[in-house]
Scaffold this motif. Structure first.
Motif, mmCIF file in Angstrom:
data_model
loop_
_atom_site.group_PDB
_atom_site.id
_atom_site.type_symbol
_atom_site.label_atom_id
_atom_site.label_comp_id
_atom_site.label_asym_id
_atom_site.label_seq_id
_atom_site.Cartn_x
_atom_site.Cartn_y
_atom_site.Cartn_z
ATOM 1 N N GLU A 6 0.894 -1.268 0.012
ATOM 2 C CA GLU A 6 0.135 -0.038 0.172
ATOM 3 C C GLU A 6 0.807 1.350 -0.215
ATOM 4 O OE1 GLU A 6 -4.041 -1.361 2.395
ATOM 5 O OE2 GLU A 6 -2.201 -0.926 3.509
ATOM 6 N N LEU A 7 2.014 1.349 0.688
ATOM 7 C CA LEU A 7 2.825 2.319 0.719
ATOM 8 C C LEU A 7 3.344 2.629 -0.750
ATOM 9 C CD1 LEU A 7 5.443 1.625 3.828
ATOM 10 C CD2 LEU A 7 3.529 3.412 3.582
ATOM 11 N N TYR A 8 3.429 1.929 -1.408
ATOM 12 C CA TYR A 8 4.037 2.170 -2.857
ATOM 13 C C TYR A 8 2.818 2.411 -3.739
ATOM 14 C CZ TYR A 8 8.793 1.007 -1.770
ATOM 15 O OH TYR A 8 9.951 1.154 -0.937
ATOM 16 N N THR A 9 1.698 2.616 -3.200
ATOM 17 C CA THR A 9 0.520 2.918 -4.277
ATOM 18 C C THR A 9 0.441 4.562 -3.948
ATOM 19 O OG1 THR A 9 -1.198 2.481 -2.684
ATOM 20 C CG2 THR A 9 -0.657 0.791 -4.347
ATOM 21 N N LEU A 10 1.026 5.204 -2.913
ATOM 22 C CA LEU A 10 0.772 6.606 -2.646
ATOM 23 C C LEU A 10 1.562 7.462 -3.366
ATOM 24 C CD1 LEU A 10 1.090 6.294 1.331
ATOM 25 C CD2 LEU A 10 -1.038 6.579 -0.015
ATOM 26 N N GLU A 11 0.965 8.380 -3.898
ATOM 27 C CA GLU A 11 1.652 9.434 -4.776
ATOM 28 C C GLU A 11 2.573 10.294 -4.239
ATOM 29 O OE1 GLU A 11 2.361 10.984 -8.075
ATOM 30 O OE2 GLU A 11 0.926 9.764 -8.094
ATOM 31 N N ILE A 12 3.908 10.457 -4.618
ATOM 32 C CA ILE A 12 4.901 11.077 -4.022
ATOM 33 C C ILE A 12 5.198 12.436 -4.765
ATOM 34 C CG2 ILE A 12 5.724 9.051 -2.934
ATOM 35 C CD1 ILE A 12 8.269 9.278 -4.659
ATOM 36 N N ASP A 13 4.667 12.202 -6.128
ATOM 37 C CA ASP A 13 4.775 13.665 -7.062
ATOM 38 C C ASP A 13 4.514 14.869 -6.276
ATOM 39 O OD1 ASP A 13 5.726 12.205 -9.287
ATOM 40 O OD2 ASP A 13 4.197 12.063 -10.389
ATOM 41 N N GLY A 14 5.127 15.940 -6.052
ATOM 42 C CA GLY A 14 5.024 17.040 -5.449
ATOM 43 C C GLY A 14 5.341 17.035 -3.982
ATOM 44 N N ALA A 15 5.552 15.700 -3.501
ATOM 45 C CA ALA A 15 6.157 15.935 -2.217
ATOM 46 C C ALA A 15 7.217 16.535 -1.714
ATOM 47 C CB ALA A 15 6.329 14.320 -1.672
ATOM 48 N N SER A 16 7.377 17.181 -0.662
ATOM 49 C CA SER A 16 8.293 18.039 -0.074
ATOM 50 C C SER A 16 9.506 17.456 0.580
ATOM 51 C CB SER A 16 7.713 19.387 0.797
ATOM 52 O OG SER A 16 7.140 20.237 0.109
ATOM 53 N N PHE A 17 10.349 17.087 -0.041
ATOM 54 C CA PHE A 17 11.674 16.377 0.551
ATOM 55 C C PHE A 17 12.524 17.184 1.384
ATOM 56 C CE2 PHE A 17 10.154 13.049 -2.238
ATOM 57 C CZ PHE A 17 10.450 11.966 -1.591
ATOM 58 N N VAL A 18 13.081 17.050 2.443
ATOM 59 C CA VAL A 18 13.595 17.750 3.330
ATOM 60 C C VAL A 18 15.046 16.859 3.652
ATOM 61 C CG1 VAL A 18 13.849 18.883 5.695
ATOM 62 C CG2 VAL A 18 11.661 18.739 4.338
ATOM 63 N N LYS A 19 16.283 17.474 3.575
ATOM 64 C CA LYS A 19 17.399 16.979 3.754
ATOM 65 C C LYS A 19 17.881 16.718 5.129
ATOM 66 C CE LYS A 19 19.601 18.310 -0.636
ATOM 67 N NZ LYS A 19 20.831 18.934 -1.183
#
Length: 74
Positions: A6-19
């Motif tokens: 299920e985790l890999y069905t979630l959309e990540i386009d536009g997610a704000s990645f922080v370093k």
């Protein structure tokens, strides 16, 4: 709680990645983004072309990864 598939069905386009860097950021940094209520995407700043790995909050905790280190709240 979400399972691995299920985790890999979630959309990540536009997610704000922080370093978060363990030292000088010339070595590359881990990136983290919240992608759902109990879901996170973990990437590598030196390999932005690679698909980020996905984890639940409990899995991050078990691995010793604290979202607060990234300025994010769990």
């Amino acid at each position: 709680m979400l399972d691995g598939s299920e985790l890999y069905t979630l959309e990540i386009d536009g997610a704000s990645f922080v370093k978060a860097c363990g030292g000088p950021c010339t070595e590359g940094c881990v990136t983290l983004a919240r992608i759902g209520d109990d879901a996170w995407a973990l990437g590598d700043s030196k390999r932005p072309d690679k698909e980020p790995l996905r984890f639940t909050t409990a899995e991050l905790d078990a691995a010793g990864i604290d979202p607060a280190r990234f300025g994010l709240s769990a």
